[in-house]
Write an enzyme that holds these catalytic residues in place. Structure first.
Site, short mmCIF file in Angstrom:
data_model
loop_
_atom_site.label_atom_id
_atom_site.label_comp_id
_atom_site.label_asym_id
_atom_site.label_seq_id
_atom_site.Cartn_x
_atom_site.Cartn_y
_atom_site.Cartn_z
N HIS A 1 49.20 6.32 -41.82
CA HIS A 1 49.44 7.48 -41.22
C HIS A 1 49.45 5.86 -39.45
CE1 HIS A 1 50.65 10.87 -38.25
NE2 HIS A 1 49.36 10.00 -37.27
N HIS B 1 41.56 12.03 -32.13
CA HIS B 1 41.18 10.72 -31.52
C HIS B 1 41.43 11.51 -29.95
CE1 HIS B 1 45.53 12.26 -31.81
NE2 HIS B 1 45.11 12.12 -30.51
N ASP C 1 46.30 11.81 -20.07
CA ASP C 1 47.03 13.01 -20.32
C ASP C 1 47.89 12.63 -21.21
OD1 ASP C 1 44.46 13.87 -18.99
OD2 ASP C 1 46.36 14.96 -17.60
N HIS D 1 40.69 15.31 -29.58
CA HIS D 1 41.86 16.62 -30.20
C HIS D 1 42.22 16.06 -31.42
CE1 HIS D 1 45.01 14.58 -28.60
NE2 HIS D 1 45.50 14.92 -29.09
#
Length: 385
Positions: free
Chosen positions: A263, A300, A306, A336
């Site tokens: 990934h 992560h 943000d 998240h």
């Protein structure tokens, strides 16, 4: 970084006399940035571009902040923003900080009665629905679904829409917006490993020139106020220009994804950058090809930024219950990752057809009243099993 462009008639050397066929003069204007040190364009006008007849009114369009200090993950339903006839009235700021504002707009009508100029911010306009023509004092650009329109600060423009069904995702940046520096050499040319090149950037090729006197309303934005200023000459009176500072278009469909055996991190999707935030494009691509690859992103922590994701099309594999026009906000300071089941579902998949725009800001974003009108307040609980 835009590259050198010229359009229309210009004299052989800058800052020299340039006469019309009748012997009178064209009027030169340096359209520059960063105190004569940044990108600039020299334009030549039929009439003096300085003729202000009247300042009619000044009014605030500052966003109303509902949560100045936010630690909650949100999902916003962007398509719940109601369409409005007027282009400026339709623009609803949902997230903001001192560097940028993220705006949703669903304008139904073309701008006819006024011109618009944002003196504070570059505008990156992503076209989710609709097509038409961006008309500017430095030339026009046709646009359609999937286009980014980069409008540098100070550009005078109108937008013509082909239909009333339009959806725009707009990032206002108080910092200059450039292409990522790691994709450019020291001359400014995009390198071989860049996911797009200069051929993909569409420059203005159509220049509207009017030599008209009268009353021309320009709505000028400065420090979250709009000033209604009436000029004595038509703003689109440029006969020619050259330089680096002009509007251009880039289609998200021309972004060539970078993939790997495992990934790849979000920076491989980077499309634009400032010193205050980055913009990334998630496009259809092949998944990772290591035999034990996990295509879904790993969990992560957003320690320093943000993360805002605007979902455009396709099936975004790391999220459950996400639809077109949804926006997710994952604030700095908390982790998240994929929703429950998303990681497992991704294993064995060979490709994705997702299309999304991501904005990562280095300062926290404030949540506005307009955002809470379209918010899913329970989204932060969606990782519970």
């Amino acid at each position: 970084m835009p590259f050198y462009h010229k359009l229309g008639k210009i004299p052989p050397k800058r800052h020299t006399q340039f006469k019309k066929p009748d012997g009178s003069f064209y009027y030169e204007q340096l359209f520059g940035t960063i105190g004569f040190d940044g990108m600039s364009t020299n334009s030549y006008h039929e009439q003096r571009p300085t003729q202000v007849k009247e300042i009619k009114k000044q009014y605030s369009v500052a966003p109303k902040v509902a949560k100045a200090n936010n630690m909650q993950s949100y999902r916003f339903h962007g398509f719940k923003v109601k369409p409005e006839n007027d282009y400026l009235d339709s623009r609803k700021t949902v997230l903001t900080n001192s560097d940028c504002s993220i705006i949703l707009a669903a304008p139904k009508k073309s701008t006819e009665d006024y011109f618009y100029k944002n003196t504070d911010a570059d505008e990156l306009i992503f076209v989710h629905k609709g097509s038409g023509k961006l008309r500017t004092h430095l030339g026009n650009l046709d646009f359609k679904y999937g286009d980014y329109l980069l409008v540098p600060r100070g550009i005078i423009y109108k937008i013509d829409f082909d239909t009333e069904d339009n959806r725009l995702f707009i990032v206002e940046s108080r910092r200059p917006i450039y292409t990522p520096k790691r994709y450019r050499n020291w001359f400014g040319q995009l390198l071989e490993h860049s996911p797009f090149c200069e051929r993909d950037l569409r420059q203005p090729q159509e220049l509207e020139t009017y030599n008209e006197s009268g009353e021309f309303l320009i709505k000028i934005k400065k420090q979250d106020d709009i000033f209604d200023m009436v000029y004595a000459s038509h703003p689109f009176d440029v006969v020619g220009y050259d330089g680096y500072n002009y509007p251009y278009a880039f289609s998200i469909h021309d972004f060539e994804p970078i993939t790997g055996r495992v990934h790849q991190p979000p920076p491989v999707h980077q499309t634009f950058e400032t010193d205050a935030f980055v913009v990334c494009s998630f496009v259809p691509r092949l998944y990772d090809y290591h035999p034990l690859a996990v295509p879904a992103p790993y969990n992560h922590s957003n320690i320093d930024s943000d993360e805002v994701l605007y979902y455009v099309d396709g099936d975004f594999m790391s999220r459950n219950d996400i639809d077109k026009g949804h926006i997710s906000l994952h604030p700095a300071g908390i982790p998240h990752g994929p929703h429950p089941g998303a990681m497992e579902r991704s294993i064995g998949k060979v490709k994705t057809d997702e299309l999304a725009v991501m904005v990562d800001t280095f300062k926290p974003l404030k949540v506005t009243e307009e955002a809470l009108k379209i918010a899913d307040g329970d989204y932060y609980k969606s990782w519970l099993e």
